[in-house]
Structures are given as structure tokens and as C-alpha cells.
Design an enzyme around this catalytic site. Sequence first.
Site, short mmCIF file in Angstrom:
data_model
loop_
_atom_site.label_atom_id
_atom_site.label_comp_id
_atom_site.label_asym_id
_atom_site.label_seq_id
_atom_site.Cartn_x
_atom_site.Cartn_y
_atom_site.Cartn_z
N ARG A 151 0.82 -1.22 0.00
CA ARG A 151 0.00 0.00 0.00
C ARG A 151 0.85 1.27 0.00
NH1 ARG A 151 -3.29 -3.35 3.15
NH2 ARG A 151 -5.47 -3.36 2.51
N ASP A 257 12.95 8.02 9.31
CA ASP A 257 11.81 8.28 10.20
C ASP A 257 11.74 7.18 11.27
OD1 ASP A 257 9.39 9.64 11.01
OD2 ASP A 257 8.27 7.98 10.12
N GLU A 262 13.47 2.53 19.36
CA GLU A 262 12.65 3.76 19.42
C GLU A 262 12.16 3.95 20.84
OE1 GLU A 262 9.70 3.79 16.32
OE2 GLU A 262 11.21 3.71 14.76
N HIS A 283 9.62 8.93 13.93
CA HIS A 283 8.57 7.99 13.50
C HIS A 283 7.20 8.67 13.42
CE1 HIS A 283 7.40 3.45 13.51
NE2 HIS A 283 6.66 4.14 12.65
N ILE A 284 7.14 9.70 12.57
CA ILE A 284 5.89 10.46 12.44
C ILE A 284 5.18 10.19 11.11
CG2 ILE A 284 6.56 12.32 14.02
CD1 ILE A 284 7.16 14.04 11.49
N ALA A 286 3.00 8.16 10.05
CA ALA A 286 1.54 7.98 10.08
C ALA A 286 0.84 9.01 10.95
CB ALA A 286 1.21 6.58 10.59
C1 MLT Z 1 2.66 1.59 11.60
O1 MLT Z 1 3.22 0.52 11.34
O2 MLT Z 1 1.50 1.64 12.00
C2 MLT Z 1 3.39 2.89 11.40
O3 MLT Z 1 4.75 2.70 11.29
C3 MLT Z 1 3.02 3.93 12.39
C4 MLT Z 1 3.41 3.66 13.82
O4 MLT Z 1 3.78 2.58 14.20
O5 MLT Z 1 3.31 4.62 14.60
#
Ligand code: MLT
Length: 311
Positions: A151, A257, A262, A283-284, A286
Site C-alpha cells: 500500500r 523516520d 525507538e 517515527h511520524i 503515520a
Molecule cells: C505503523 O506501522 O502503523 C506505522 O509505522 C506507524 C506507527 O507505528 O506509529
Amino acid sequence: MYRVLVCDPIAREAIDLLRKNNFKVDFVESPAPEELCRIIAAYDVIIVRSATKVTKEVIDRGEKLKIIARAGAGLDNIDVEHANKRKIKVINAPEALAVAVAEHTIALMLMLLRKEYHACRSLKEEKLWLKKKFLGEEAFGKTIGIIGLGRIGSEVAKRCKALGMRVLGYRRHKLEEKARELGIVAAPSLDFLLSESDIISIHVPLNKETFHMIGERELNLMRPNVYLINTSRGAVIDGKSLLRALENNRIAGVALDVFENEPPREPWEWKLITHPRVIVTPHIGAMTKESQRKTGLIIAQKIITTLSTDQ
Ligand code: MLT
């Protein structure tokens, strides 16, 4: 009445929807592993994002557990195999965040090419007018290699085509079919993509096969002036090899990112993050209002549907 434990923040509307449907929802933010093991027995459903790890031990302590819901896409923080063994459903919402991550990837790519981060910083912090220093490059006409055409990779491909880029894509399964559908070039192998691309962007899930899939050998195959972007999972790249490649001037720029830890904690991770040719975000990918709302609502609806059809 089903009890739901929410461990990482999700959209308010999602919690309201669950409560309206008669679920009892508790929020315990990022519980420590021992605490989670202690409290999980009371719950039918656990909702997590990436911070909370749903390990084998947590699953075994969840005597009543029926659903593990990942408010997002990646399932690498959940022991899916063990959940399957215990017949606990694992659900996620990858459909909710592809656009957000793809847009962030494009932003990082343009920031790398046009050096906007450093230009902005030098003007704001040092009050320096370094116009001549910030001679950038255009995306137009460049080749981007997209690793992973799920996706998110597909959304990135569409946007790169709109920017006038030559788009090379690679994935293990049904590559030709997907490349045709997207109107991009199917790279005959990962090595081909690595050696042909001006910019490389990674969009694969983290699993046993993709762990450190970009290591020293792969970095050496890349063009010396390549730009590398990772908005998937940190551990897909061997970070220490990446740092070495940067220190040896093998890479023009890197945008990250995501990180192996983390938040990052190892000295080599901080060296990578603070390297002058690396730009980073925490990691922003989403983190948009739209995607967070959609993710929460999709997850809540899937929980309601699953438990009402199971009854
Ligand atoms: C995810 O896999 O949902 C994305 O990387 C977003 C996240 O984990 O915050």
C-alpha cells in the site's frame, strides 16, 4: 460486557465508538512489560500501537484475550505466531495510513534534494544568508527505486510519477503485475534497483527476511551519490554499516523516520542521527490527524464486528 485495554494513545472517537457499543475501555499508557503481564488477564481485547510489545508472555497471561489490535500497520511488536497458536485474532489497519506515510516520504525526499532542513536552520539559528551553499537538485528526471510495493510503496510510486521521476519498483511476489498496474518499471532484482537508482526508498514490513536486508554489501552496490530514505522500520537497515558508509562518503544523504530502537539509545544510533548528511524525524510517518482518526475508527469497527460475529 467485553473489556478493552488501550496501551498507546488512539483517537478519542474510536474509544467513544467502543463505549457506545457497550465495551468497557481502560487506558494504561505504555505499561512496563511486568505491569502489562499483571493486568492483561482481565481483558478480552488489547489495543496497541508500536510502543507496547505484545510478547509470548503477555499473550500467555491474557487468559481471556480474544483480539490483539494494532492501531496501525506493522505487526513486528506482536508475537503473531504465538497469538495464532492460541487462536487469538490479530487485527490491524494498514489501509488507514498509506497516504500519510507516502506524503511524509515525499517530504523527506524533497528535503534531502533541496537541503531545506540545513537552509532553514542556518537562517534561523545562525542568522546566516548562505544562498550559494544551498544549491539543490530536482526530483524531476531522477530514478527512484522503491523497495516494497504494498500500500505505502504504491502510494509513493504514484506521487513520484507525478513529479516526473523514473520509478523502479521491486518486490518478491507478483512484481510484474503490480508494476504494470502502477505504470512503473519492474526491477529484475534488488541488486539491479540498488545500483540503478539515484534515490532509494524502503517500504517493507520488518520480519526475519527483511531484518538488515540493507547491509554493507547492498550499500556498496548503491551509487556513491545516492539518497536513501527509510520510513518503514529501522532494523531493515544495518545502521552501523549505514554509519560507516556515510563516514566513508559513500552516500549523499539519508532520511530516517524509523530506528532500530525507538527511542534510540545506543551511541552509534546517536552518531547516525546527528551525522550532518542525515535528516531525521521521530517515527511520524503515520502521524496525521486524518490517518490517526481513520486508524482508530477502523480498529474499533473491526473489534466490534469480530466480537459480534464470534458470539
Ligand atoms: C505503523 O506501522 O502503523 C506505522 O509505522 C506507524 C506507527 O507505528 O506509529
